[in-house]
Design a protein around this motif. Structure first.
Motif, PDB file in Angstrom:
ATOM      1  N   SER A 581       0.817  -1.438  -0.257  1.00 31.03           N
ATOM      2  CA  SER A 581      -0.191  -0.318   0.205  1.00 31.03           C
ATOM      3  C   SER A 581       0.307   1.602   0.006  1.00 31.03           C
ATOM      4  O   SER A 581       2.466   1.092   0.123  1.00 31.03           O
ATOM      5  CB  SER A 581      -0.995  -0.461   1.427  1.00 31.03           C
ATOM      6  N   SER A 583       0.746   5.216   1.017  1.00 31.60           N
ATOM      7  CA  SER A 583       0.065   7.255   1.317  1.00 31.60           C
ATOM      8  C   SER A 583       0.985   7.669   1.490  1.00 31.60           C
ATOM      9  O   SER A 583       2.484   7.883   1.898  1.00 31.60           O
ATOM     10  CB  SER A 583       0.141   6.172   3.077  1.00 31.60           C
ATOM     11  N   SER A 585      -3.034   8.724  -0.184  1.00 37.79           N
ATOM     12  CA  SER A 585      -2.943   8.174  -1.524  1.00 37.79           C
ATOM     13  C   SER A 585      -3.515   9.465  -2.656  1.00 37.79           C
ATOM     14  O   SER A 585      -3.693   8.652  -3.636  1.00 37.79           O
ATOM     15  CB  SER A 585      -5.237   7.865  -1.046  1.00 37.79           C
TER      16      SER A 585
END
Length: 787
Positions: A581, A583, A585
């Motif tokens: 993922s 961060s 977004s």
């Protein structure tokens, strides 16, 4: 030669010149060939020599002995002669060998010779003529003075030389009076007084009492100092006595304090233990004989005679006659053991020389054997019992010897043997004679030499096979094995896992073992769930999974109890597909961006970040942070997760796009929202007019004239959403998803363009409305139109 005294008696040491009897290096060296010793003393007689090597053979002495007699042309070892029993020691050290005779008697006077036998064929030698030993007693010599017949000197003399320092003890009327070399009296010596002497340390061998004046003094002289007889026989103990005055009483007694009973008289005629067995004979004046019949071993003692007159009592400081009562013994002379019987030659033996020439009677299994000799040769079978007696005393057989049976073994208790209990094994040969027992455990050394083998608290390790042996003069027999099976509850189980490192998908074996009797049953548990039960403590995973990890318990149990142990199982597996993922977004150029990677793995995994088409890693660890992100950072990033079992990776695509030019940015940022919507409305108005102008003009019908409403105009066009981001200084990159711009359709199709989110950043500088409109027109070339 010299005489010395000690607390243990006189010892004669030989100091004269050695005499060698032999030739060619073979010989016997006697310290002296003539020895004179006093009765009761001890004598040592030495020794021999031999070559250490001859005819290329190392000489080894195999046998040594001292002897005085020959039997069948063979010397009789003094150690086997009954009259020397308990008084002879044969001591050897290398080439020195000497004979020690203690408690010398006058009958020990003889010629003693030494013989040795070696491993050499001709290595036998006897020292001849040997050593002549003369044993003499003490005598009191009276020396009268010339000036008075009442002054007398007494000296203690021997035919052997007594050294000047010898200490002499003097007795008057059998009572000790003083200790001195010579005895002088200044007092008047009465005619009734008698005197005797003894060497200090040898008080049991005094001189006979002597009358100093005339021959009518008080005195007692024992015929024999010591007598040895066999059990069951009879004995006469005699003495001569004289009294200066008339005797008023006389009797025989035992002087030992432990024998006397305060409630009984000392006179043996009235002693209950001798009732019917004792009588006193006096066949002539001045001679008394004590006769004891049916002799017992308890009759062994010292016996004394005493008398009294109206004014005198004979003392008892010096010993009388010592009686030794012994039982006959059966000795095995030769022995040959066969499988079913034993061939043996037996001898009826007594430690008393007085019975050496007697006639004997043999009994086998209670039946008299027609043989009256000391030797008896026969075949003896298991269970045969043999004994011998003196002829005429058949009621007093010697202790018997038995041809042993195979011993039996018994165990107590006969029920199940539990660990910690007391257990006794007993070996029994049913022999009537003395037997030596020995216990063994199979394949081990002996355990003890007793008829019983006792376990006070038997342990499981004591289980096994045991046997015993019984041995006596006629051979040795061994019992069959007896099995000892010790029952016990299981010990604490031993648990293990194989292999030591467990990998998911592999075959794994859990093993549980416990010592138990009877054998234990095993149960494997995980939590409260039973996964295995049976006589074997093995549980197998054919293909173990990560969910199988945890703590497993094994219980071993039998009817006497149970025990449990646990083991931890840890399953290793390669990392799962990692989750990646980013961060935040929405990424702004120049900001900090964090890439995160996580994966389930055992053992814990190591994380490494790579950028596609670059060899060196970008970072290690689960988190990769780009602090000042730029457009050149765009691309594919993948996270690799690795442990000792394997590896896995996953890719993340990151796109960084540059923001508007600075002029447009200033216009957008400087225009307020009201101005912006006004400009936008104007642009829409121009577009609508252009569309209408392209259609042919038709005169309007006054009655059907229609003015479009605002909602109708909006149905013709769908706009992209517009977002404003405030307070962002100098944005460079925007986070763009995997969506890509669609290509323009053909010109004959309706124009349709789908835009991504457009971000406008407002700054502190502002521009006029007209400039903003111009910049907007210049920046956007197409607007998405929706049909």
């Amino acid at each position: 030669m010299s005489l010395t005294t000690s607390a243990f008696g006189f010892i004669v040491f030989l100091l004269s010149t050695p005499v060698v009897q032999g030739q060619n290096d073979w010989g016997v060296t006697y310290t002296s060939t003539q020895i004179c010793a006093v009765e009761g003393s001890t004598v040592d007689i030495h020794s021999y020599t031999y070559p250490s090597r001859q005819d290329d053979l190392d000489i080894i002495v195999e046998k040594t002995l001292w002897f005085i007699n020959m039997l069948d042309n063979e010397p009789v070892d003094l150690r086997t002669d009954s009259k020397y029993s308990g008084r002879v020691k044969h001591l050897c050290d290398k080439n020195s060998c000497f004979l020690r005779i203690t408690d010398l008697r006058q009958r020990d006077s003889a010629v003693y010779r030494f013989r040795f036998i070696t491993n050499h064929p001709g290595g036998r030698f006897t020292g001849s003529p040997g050593v002549t030993l003369t044993v003499t007693d003490l005598k009191v010599k009276v020396i009268q003075t010339s000036y008075s017949s009442y002054w007398t000197t007494l000296r203690c003399k021997s035919s052997c030389h007594l050294p000047g320092q010898t200490s002499i003890i003097w007795y008057k009327n059998n009572k000790k009076i003083k200790e001195n070399t010579e005895l002088h009296y200044s007092d008047y010596i009465y005619s009734q007084d008698s005197f005797s002497c003894a060497i200090k340390g040898l008080e049991d061998f005094p001189s006979p009492p002597v009358c100093v004046r005339g021959e009518n003094c008080n005195r007692v002289i024992y015929t024999e100092r010591s007598i040895c007889v066999s059990k069951g026989s009879s004995v006469n103990i005699s003495c001569t006595y004289n009294s200066y005055h008339e005797v008023t009483s006389k009797f025989w007694f035992r002087p030992e304090p432990q024998w006397k009973n305060p409630s009984q008289s000392e006179d043996l005629l009235t002693d209950s233990q001798y009732t019917g067995r004792v009588q006193v004979l006096e066949t002539e004046r001045g001679r008394s004989t004590l006769r004891i019949t049916d002799l017992r071993e308890t009759d062994s003692a010292q016996y004394q005679f005493t008398f009294t007159t109206w004014s005198f009592e004979w003392g008892s400081s010096l010993p009388g006659t010592t009686l030794t009562v012994t039982a006959l013994q059966v000795h095995v002379i030769r022995l040959t053991v066969h499988q079913s019987y034993t061939e043996a030659e037996l001898q009826c033996h007594s430690s008393c020389s007085s019975v050496a020439q007697s006639f004997y009677v043999w009994f086998k299994n209670g039946q008299k054997v027609m043989k009256e000799e000391a030797l008896y040769k026969d075949n003896f079978y298991p269970g045969d019992v043999i004994c011998c007696v003196l002829k005429g005393h058949e009621n007093h057989c010697s202790p018997s010897v038995s041809a042993l049976k195979v011993p039996s073994v018994s165990v107590s208790p006969q029920s199940e043997i539990m660990e910690g209990s007391s257990v006794t094994l007993t070996c029994n040969s049913e022999a009537q004679s003395a037997v030596n027992y020995t216990w063994y455990k199979k394949n081990q050394t002996l355990l003890n030499k007793e008829p019983q083998l006792v376990f006070s608290s038997i342990q499981s390790s004591d289980s096994g096979q045991f046997y015993c042996s019984a041995e006596n003069e006629l051979g040795k027999k061994t019992s069959p094995y007896i099995n000892i099976n010790v029952k016990h509850r299981p010990n604490l189980p031993s648990v293990s896992v194989s292999p030591s490192e467990i990998v998911e998908g592999s075959s794994v074996t859990l093993t549980c073992s416990s010592d138990a009797n009877p054998a234990a049953n095993y149960t494997w548990y995980k939590g409260n769930q039973t996964i295995h039960h049976g006589p074997e403590g093995i549980y197998r995973f054919t293909s173990i999974r990560s969910k199988d990890k945890g703590t497993y318990y094994c219980k071993s149990e039998n009817q006497y109890g149970d025990k449990s142990s646990s083991i931890s199982v840890d399953v290793h597996y390669r990392p799962n597909l990692p989750s990646v993922s980013v961060s935040p977004s929405e990424i702004v150029e120049g900001s900090s961006v964090t890439l995160t990677c996580s994966s389930d793995a055992n053992p814990a995994a190591n994380y490494t970040w790579y950028k596609e088409n670059e060899e060196s890693p970008k970072a290690s660890g689960q988190i990769f942070t780009i602090t000042d992100i730029r457009s050149e950072h765009s691309g594919n990033y993948y996270c690799e997760v690795q442990n000792s079992v394997g590896r896995h990776n996953n890719t993340l695509h990151l796109t960084v796009v540059a923001v508007f030019p600075q002029a447009l940015k200033s216009a957008v940022i400087g225009t307020s929202s009201v101005v912006f919507f006004a400009i936008l409305a104007f642009l829409i108005f121009l577009l609508i007019r252009k569309k209408k102008a392209s259609k042919p003009a038709e005169p309007p019908e006054p009655s059907e004239q229609h003015i479009p409403t605002q909602s109708e105009e909006e149905d013709d066009v769908q706009y992209a959403s517009v977002r404003f981001i405030k307070n962002q200084t100098d944005p460079i990159y925007s986070n763009i998803s995997a969506a890509r711009a669609q290509r323009h359709k053909d010109e004959d199709e309706d124009e349709s363009v789908e835009y991504a989110a457009v971000q406008f950043n407002s700054t502190a500088s502002r521009t006029t409305g007209q400039e903003a409109v111009e910049d907007s027109i210049a920046l956007y070339s197409t607007i998405n139109k929706l049909c």
